[in-house]
Write a protein that holds these residues in place. Structure first.
Motif, PDB file in Angstrom:
ATOM      1  N   THR A  56     -11.321   5.805   5.931  1.00  0.00           N
ATOM      2  CA  THR A  56     -10.313   5.333   4.978  1.00  0.00           C
ATOM      3  C   THR A  56      -9.459   4.226   5.585  1.00  0.00           C
ATOM      4  N   LEU A  72       0.836  -1.201   0.000  1.00  0.00           N
ATOM      5  CA  LEU A  72       0.000   0.000   0.000  1.00  0.00           C
ATOM      6  C   LEU A  72       0.866   1.244   0.000  1.00  0.00           C
ATOM      7  N   ILE A 101       0.011   5.213   0.783  1.00  0.00           N
ATOM      8  CA  ILE A 101      -1.007   6.161   1.234  1.00  0.00           C
ATOM      9  C   ILE A 101      -0.311   7.442   1.668  1.00  0.00           C
ATOM     10  N   ILE A 159      -9.374   0.258   4.500  1.00  0.00           N
ATOM     11  CA  ILE A 159      -8.151  -0.420   4.057  1.00  0.00           C
ATOM     12  C   ILE A 159      -7.831  -1.608   4.954  1.00  0.00           C
ATOM     13  N   TRP A 166      -7.912  -4.778   2.806  1.00  0.00           N
ATOM     14  CA  TRP A 166      -6.576  -4.975   2.248  1.00  0.00           C
ATOM     15  C   TRP A 166      -5.540  -5.549   3.207  1.00  0.00           C
ATOM     16  N   VAL A 175      -2.581   0.646  -4.370  1.00  0.00           N
ATOM     17  CA  VAL A 175      -2.001  -0.645  -4.016  1.00  0.00           C
ATOM     18  C   VAL A 175      -1.168  -1.124  -5.195  1.00  0.00           C
ATOM     19  N   ASN A 204     -11.701  -7.080  -4.518  1.00  0.00           N
ATOM     20  CA  ASN A 204     -11.499  -5.629  -4.506  1.00  0.00           C
ATOM     21  C   ASN A 204     -11.550  -5.017  -5.902  1.00  0.00           C
TER      22      ASN A 204
END
Length: 527
Positions: free
Chosen positions: A95, A42, A44, A99, A103, A370, A481
């Protein structure tokens, strides 16, 4: 003191806000056996949580006060897209909760590139150091709970709004490096704590003995930071120079061990962001260690884009600048337009910078990425690799560097051999090569309210559509996803991988395709 207490009450009031941190930071749990790799990570960046955000208030007050007169300028429940307002705490929480749920079981590590406090854009409610640290501590606690507790390494970087005053950071050790050493203790390997306290940079082996992430403190390169010297060659103790000296040692060490490296940070390296001499040092190291660096990941700009570092940037006398109107999109297209043809290009001369858009809907829409990478094959050792070549006209460089104007500049002092290889993972699809990324966003943030939760959706992915849909029986992204049917517009670039050559070819294609340029602009600004 009162504001700090209010913040802590906000953080602990409900599930809609970031939880207050424990006094003792979480530690990465000891693992009995190596983690199973999923081949994904990830990225971010730029969350900018704002505890003073209030729904229905006016954008003119940074969504803090006064009722918005028009619906389009009134703060939404989950945020106000295309505005100068920061993230309500419920958006940051939503958020990270999303995630974690969708994820956390499918990624191997997290690259988190800074700005976890609100902007200082409300004169009636100025930021304080304690608020900045409280916000960072709260987000760090949330990240540790979602990922570190599962044994997933998290690699944060310091943003220009994570310090007070924003953009300004004196050389360390200082109160900032000391505070973040405590806030990020769960993420920083113990052997790196001492160097972190000096400069807020460090490295993490996210896949032991194989892949590392280097987190840079770009504040010491950023030309808005007037508390440092700008990496001038004669000032060898400048904070930026000391950081580059450290980075060079890290890259040499990882290369000697046959490892690969991601470089991450907040402010991306460009002539418009970095002091000139800091930029030169970054470019030289990026190209010298092209066979070791998998890629460069940054935030700060909030706009989705990529660009190149080139050997031309190291010419002693700068080449003529391509005329443009200063717009980022036009600047990028101008740079792409002068990339040499395939038969004339030397791939050794390029590195790629990827800049991810932000979680904060300022000025676009909340998003995250991702990435996937190759986990098959054997590592390639650095035996027989090309080296020893220098860039540019050596004779002209020697003559130019005798001139007083250039003699004591980094361009005239950096003459080490470069390491490159067409078979390196940054150049050819090998073990650890980045294969692509999927970008997720909330397209209708303004529709979110107490009874209607917003939804992250696939905005686009860099892969070929058949690959994304698992045509070879392997899914770069978990099918859970992805939408039931990936649309053609969601795979606009159809890249085989994210090697240097693939990015250069995409840049060339934009030069000849008006339609592709339009697509790139649409995704760049989330139009």
């Amino acid at each position: 003191m009162l504001l700090t207490n209010v913040l802590l009450l906000l953080f602990s009031a409900s599930r809609d806000v970031l939880a207050a941190p424990q006094q003792v930071p979480l530690e990465v749990p000891a693992l009995a056996k190596p983690r199973k790799l999923h081949g994904r990570f990830l990225h971010i960046t730029d969350m900018h949580p704002d505890p003073a955000y209030r729904p229905k208030t006016s954008e003119s007050t940074s969504c803090h006060r006064k009722k918005g007169k028009k619906k389009k300028n009134a703060a939404g429940y989950y945020g106000l897209p295309q505005s100068d307002c920061d993230s309500p705490l419920r958006l940051t929480n939503f958020t990270l909760d999303f995630i974690e749920k969708k994820w956390a079981s499918d990624i191997d590590f997290v690259i988190w590139t800074g700005d976890n406090a609100r902007h200082d854009n409300d004169r009636k409610l100025p930021r304080t150091p304690s608020e900045i640290y409280d916000l960072n501590r709260a987000v760090a606690t949330k990240m540790a709970s979602a990922f570190t507790a599962r044994g997933i390494p998290v690699v944060p970087s310091l943003g220009n709004n994570d310090v007070w005053p924003h953009n300004i950071m004196i050389p360390g050790p200082n109160s900032i490096t000391s505070e973040f050493a405590s806030i990020w203790k769960a993420f920083i390997p113990f052997p790196h704590l001492q160097i972190f306290q000096r400069g807020a940079y460090y490295a993490v082996e996210v896949i032991p003995d194989a892949v590392a992430v280097i987190s840079l403190n770009t504040m010491y390169f950023y030309d808005s930071n007037k508390a440092v010297g700008g990496c001038e060659f004669k000032d060898r103790d400048d904070a930026g120079n000391l950081e580059f000296d450290w980075l060079e040692v890290q890259l040499k060490g990882f290369r000697d061990r046959g490892m690969q490296v991601w470089i991450s940070g907040h402010v991306p390296p460009s002539p418009g962001n970095y002091f000139p001499e800091c930029y030169v040092r970054y470019v030289e190291l990026a190209l010298r260690f092209q066979d070791t660096i998998l890629g460069h990941l940054y935030g700060h700009m909030n706009a989705d884009h990529f660009f190149f570092l080139e050997a031309n940037d190291l010419a002693v006398i700068d080449p003529p600048k391509v005329a443009n109107n200063g717009d980022l999109f036009d600047t990028l297209l101008s740079d792409f337009a002068v990339i040499p043809n395939a038969k004339d290009i030397n791939m050794d001369n390029f590195a790629v910078i990827n800049v991810s858009p932000s979680v904060v809907p300022n000025p676009y829409l909340p998003s995250f990425r991702v990435f996937s990478y190759n986990t098959t094959g054997a590592p390639i050792r650095h035996l027989g690799r090309k080296h020893g070549h220098h860039r540019g006209d050596r004779k002209n460089k020697e003559a130019q560097c005798k001139l007083d104007a250039y003699r004591e500049t980094w361009k005239c002092q950096l003459n080490d051999s470069w390491h490159s290889d067409p078979l390196a993972p940054s150049r050819s699809n090998q073990l650890w090569t980045p294969l692509g990324y999927a970008q997720y966003y909330i397209p209708h943030l303004e529709e979110g309210n107490k009874s209607h939760t917003p939804c992250f959706k696939l905005e686009y992915a860099t892969y070929e559509r058949d690959t994304l849909n698992g045509s070879k029986g392997v899914y770069p992204m978990p099918p859970k996803n992805l939408p039931g049917k990936v649309k053609k517009r969601q795979t606009p670039y159809e890249l085989e991988n994210l090697t240097v050559g693939a990015w250069i070819e995409l840049a060339r294609r934009m030069g000849s395709s008006k339609k592709l340029r339009s697509i790139f602009k649409r995704y760049m600004y989330m139009e």
